[in-house]
Design an enzyme around this catalytic site. Structure first.
Site, PDB file in Angstrom:
ATOM      1  N   GLU A 119     -19.485   3.214  -3.738  1.00 20.36           N
ATOM      2  CA  GLU A 119     -18.503   2.721  -4.421  1.00 20.36           C
ATOM      3  C   GLU A 119     -19.162   2.788  -6.099  1.00 20.36           C
ATOM      4  O   GLU A 119     -18.381   3.080  -7.190  1.00 20.36           O
ATOM      5  CB  GLU A 119     -17.995   1.424  -4.197  1.00 20.36           C
ATOM      6  CG  GLU A 119     -17.117   1.449  -2.862  1.00 20.36           C
ATOM      7  CD  GLU A 119     -17.913   1.448  -1.870  1.00 20.36           C
ATOM      8  OE1 GLU A 119     -19.328   1.287  -1.814  1.00 20.36           O
ATOM      9  OE2 GLU A 119     -17.321   1.404  -0.591  1.00 20.36           O
ATOM     10  N   PHE A 151     -14.952  -4.290  -1.820  1.00 17.91           N
ATOM     11  CA  PHE A 151     -15.997  -3.471  -2.297  1.00 17.91           C
ATOM     12  C   PHE A 151     -15.620  -2.901  -3.820  1.00 17.91           C
ATOM     13  O   PHE A 151     -16.587  -2.203  -4.439  1.00 17.91           O
ATOM     14  CB  PHE A 151     -16.039  -1.952  -1.221  1.00 17.91           C
ATOM     15  CG  PHE A 151     -16.081  -2.340   0.084  1.00 17.91           C
ATOM     16  CD1 PHE A 151     -17.274  -3.353   0.544  1.00 17.91           C
ATOM     17  CD2 PHE A 151     -15.272  -1.969   0.951  1.00 17.91           C
ATOM     18  CE1 PHE A 151     -17.412  -3.508   1.911  1.00 17.91           C
ATOM     19  CE2 PHE A 151     -15.444  -2.452   2.334  1.00 17.91           C
ATOM     20  CZ  PHE A 151     -16.320  -3.125   2.727  1.00 17.91           C
ATOM     21  N   ASP A 185     -11.221  -8.909  10.398  1.00 15.91           N
ATOM     22  CA  ASP A 185     -12.507  -8.380   9.926  1.00 15.91           C
ATOM     23  C   ASP A 185     -13.591  -9.489   9.594  1.00 15.91           C
ATOM     24  O   ASP A 185     -14.700  -9.313   9.569  1.00 15.91           O
ATOM     25  CB  ASP A 185     -12.259  -7.485   8.567  1.00 15.91           C
ATOM     26  CG  ASP A 185     -11.872  -6.224   9.010  1.00 15.91           C
ATOM     27  OD1 ASP A 185     -12.051  -5.719  10.314  1.00 15.91           O
ATOM     28  OD2 ASP A 185     -11.454  -5.201   8.220  1.00 15.91           O
ATOM     29  N   ARG A 192       0.896  -1.293  -0.138  1.00 18.13           N
ATOM     30  CA  ARG A 192      -0.137  -0.090   0.033  1.00 18.13           C
ATOM     31  C   ARG A 192       0.774   1.263   0.040  1.00 18.13           C
ATOM     32  O   ARG A 192       0.470   2.448  -0.764  1.00 18.13           O
ATOM     33  CB  ARG A 192      -0.951   0.161   1.130  1.00 18.13           C
ATOM     34  CG  ARG A 192      -1.905  -0.972   1.186  1.00 18.13           C
ATOM     35  CD  ARG A 192      -3.063  -0.960   2.003  1.00 18.13           C
ATOM     36  NE  ARG A 192      -2.511  -1.565   3.602  1.00 18.13           N
ATOM     37  CZ  ARG A 192      -2.750  -1.134   4.782  1.00 18.13           C
ATOM     38  NH1 ARG A 192      -3.708  -0.081   4.814  1.00 18.13           N
ATOM     39  NH2 ARG A 192      -2.264  -1.790   5.810  1.00 18.13           N
TER      40      ARG A 192
END
Lengths: 356, 320
Positions: A60, A85, A119, A12
């Site tokens: 989104e 997403f 998560d 990232r």
């Protein structure tokens, strides 16, 4: 050649840096995100180029079609959110607004796969590669580490059409070097070997390298390929690997029923048929846990790859034994046939072949 | 505020009649399509695409056209853009694009002569029928897809057809215009059935958030969707209140009255700091008596008898 795995780096962060560099070089780079600028790290771009960074909130679908509009008006658009997403939730928008008109939108997602961890299944997408792979006009890239991420982002920016880039959440070992060339559609050979080929994508490439070390200790010479582009897949490197090593293991942090391994198996089936085994997540949803625990539970460890290598090697041995035996038999039959042929007439020979 | 004289209104009215004839011919010829929503949108598209060519003041360069575009140069960077978010009304868009001169009929014929003799002969035979290419809507190998395709048809600004996405695409183009400090406007026609889509409301929010005053949405409020009246399927009203609450400037007009259409578009272009929604009250199937307000003609082509009757009505009017 691979560099020693001494450091781990975030894909990232590499993405964030590459974006900022691109932003400095090119005015046409625009970045969109959906309330995840700090998680996907596009925040760095927004700090330097606030006028070219847009946050859409948790919307989104809107973000994807808006990206299409920006691209239609000449922009090179990077859209970022979590993989879950950025694919399934917006599949129709990607299909209709981006892929069908072949617009210049780069969907760079983070937090892909099971290693998202705590998560749980709602956020652990393991079918995103499948969803993007089946879309015409779409390129699918899964970089192996931070260095390759940076190159993939730049290559995606230079290509004038839709690209999907899949990144993980966790830091990953650095295994590629700055000097390695990156080209969309070209896999790279990280380690040469003649007994079996291990093909990894994303975070599984480094696991493949570790597995190759374990196999080496057992006297098995494994080749390792980094399949960083899944679509279009590098058929040449696959055909060569099949021909030269005769056995293939694939490894991916994705649903094993429909991912990189599936794409490779199609090439292997049609171009050069050799024993093959796919390592990946079974066709189930994930659950909460630590990355390491999940990798272990869902079969993504060095041991899983080593086991798969033994499996294909066994089949390869059996196959070559069978081939040797059948070659001998054919030779023997021919000899017998030649002797008889001298006695028989041509018409008799035709009759006997008909009977068979 | 610009003044629109009777002569302009009359010439637009005549133009719209021609477009309506195209629409009915195209859909009849294709054997499938969406006549209802195509006919309800004709007057608005006619105003957008032909004001530039029919207003004498525009010709003299005394007045800025409502939509500045150049059929001979569809890729002109500074052009105003039109997006048909309700992509199923494609026949209307094809009709105005063809009439405005975006399609080169002769080029197509020459192209066909080399590639497809059979099709070439058929087009030649049917030449009397109107614009050749239009008669090949929804046909294999021809550019006029069932829903607009920006890569196949000149003048199409966005590939639409999956409801709810065109407004967001327009939002993106409006953002690009702002980034490039360009002054062009983006007109997006949305359908009322389409307003069921969550994405429309996402864009209603973002276009206002980003203060896109260069974005003008026009709602073809024909009050019917595939399964029936919009208010029975999924209530939309009060539409103006809702959009105002989302931060839009809202104008309500009769979508078949050229003076109202032109004035609304003109006003919308002057609005600063927020996007505009023009709620255009229309009649589904407008211009063909038995299609007007008929749910049955949302997505069904007329049969031969209906086609003849429809053409009689449309041609009769045109001659009057």
């Amino acid at each position: 050649m691979p560099v020693p795995k001494e450091k781990v780096e975030s894909q990232r962060k590499a993405y964030a840096l590459a974006l900022v560099e691109l932003g400095r070089e090119r005015n046409d780079i625009v970045v969109l995100n959906a309330d995840l600028a700090s998680s996907t790290k596009t925040l760095e771009f927004s700090n330097e180029f606030p006028e070219r960074h847009f946050n859409f909130g948790i919307a989104e679908q809107n973000m994807m079609s808006t990206a299409a509009g920006l691209a239609a008006a000449g922009k090179t658009v990077f859209v970022s959110t979590f993989a879950v997403f950025g694919t399934g939730r917006v599949y129709d928008q990607i299909r209709q607004s981006i892929a069908y008109p072949k617009l210049n939108v780069k969907i760079v997602v983070t937090h892909a796969g099971i290693t998202v961890g705590g998560d749980g299944a709602t956020h652990q997408i393991t079918e995103d590669i499948a969803l993007m792979m089946v879309l015409p006009n779409m390129k699918v890239i899964v970089p192996a580490d931070a260095v390759e991420t940076s190159k993939a982002i730049k290559a995606a920016a230079d290509y004038g059409g839709p690209v999907y880039v899949r990144l993980g959440r966790a830091e990953v070992p650095s295994i590629t070097s700055e000097k390695d060339q990156f080209e969309i559609g070209k896999a790279t050979l990280l380690r040469n070997g003649k007994d079996v080929t291990l093909i990894g994508t994303g975070i599984m490439v480094s696991v493949c390298l570790d597995a190759a070390e374990v196999l080496k200790k057992k006297g098995i010479d494994a080749r390792v390929i980094n399949m960083s582009t899944i679509k279009p897949i590098d058929e040449d490197i696959l055909e060569k690997a099949a021909r030269e090593t005769g056995a293939i293991v694939t490894a991916e942090e994705h649903n094993v029923e429909m991912g990189m391994g599936t794409a490779i198996s199609m090439v292997i089936a049609e171009k050069k048929h050799v024993p093959m085994k796919r390592v990946g997540i079974p066709d189930v949803f994930g659950e909460s846990g630590s990355s390491d625990e999940l990798m272990k539970k869902y079969g993504l460890t060095v041991e899983d790859i080593v086991k798969a290598a033994h499996n294909v090697l066994k089949r390869k041995d059996k196959l070559s034994r069978l081939q040797r035996v059948s070659k001998k038999l054919i030779k023997h039959e021919r000899k017998k046939g030649n002797k008889k042929d001298t006695k028989r007439s041509k018409s008799q020979k035709r009759k006997s072949s008909k009977k068979r | 505020m610009a003044v629109y004289d009777e002569e302009l209104i009359e010439s637009l009215t005549q133009k719209a009649k021609i477009i309506r004839q195209y629409v009915v011919k195209m859909i009849y010829n294709a054997g499938s399509g969406h006549p209802g929503g195509s006919l309800s949108s004709v007057d608005i598209l006619t105003a957008l695409y032909f004001h530039k060519f029919l207003d004498k003041e525009c010709k003299k360069d005394n007045k800025e056209p409502i939509m500045n575009h150049d059929p001979k140069n569809p890729g002109w960077e500074d052009r105003d853009r039109f997006i048909l978010s309700k992509g199923h009304s494609a026949p209307t868009l094809y009709g105005v694009l063809a009439e405005a001169g975006y399609f080169e009929k002769k080029v197509l014929l020459a192209f066909l002569k080399d590639k497809n003799d059979e099709m070439y002969e058929r087009i030649k035979e049917e030449k009397a029928f109107g614009i050749d290419l239009l008669m090949y809507l929804r046909r294999l190998g021809f550019p006029l897809q069932g829903h607009p395709d920006m890569n196949k048809t000149p003048g199409i600004e966005a590939s639409t057809g999956s409801e709810g996405q065109g407004l967001a695409i327009g939002c993106g183009q409006a953002m690009a215009a702002k980034l490039d400090r360009k002054l062009y406007h983006i007109f997006v026609m949305i359908g009322d059935g389409e307003m069921d889509c969550g994405q429309i409301w996402e864009t209603a929010m973002s276009a206002s958030h980003f203060k896109l005053d260069n974005l003008i949405a026009i709602l073809d409020r024909n009050k019917l969707q595939l399964d029936g009246p919009t208010e029975q399927i999924m209530s939309l009203e009060p539409i103006p209140d809702k959009w105002q609450a989302f931060g839009w400037h809202v104008i309500e007009i009769d979508g078949h009255n050229f003076k109202e259409i032109l004035t609304a578009l003109d006003t919308a272009k002057e609005v600063k700091g927020k996007p505009t929604l023009i709620v255009a009250h229309t009649v589904k199937g407008k211009g063909v008596s038995f299609m007007e307000g008929a749910v049955g003609f949302h997505g069904k082509a007329p049969d031969e008898e209906q086609f003849k009757q429809a053409m009689k009505e449309l041609e009769g009017d045109a001659g009057a």
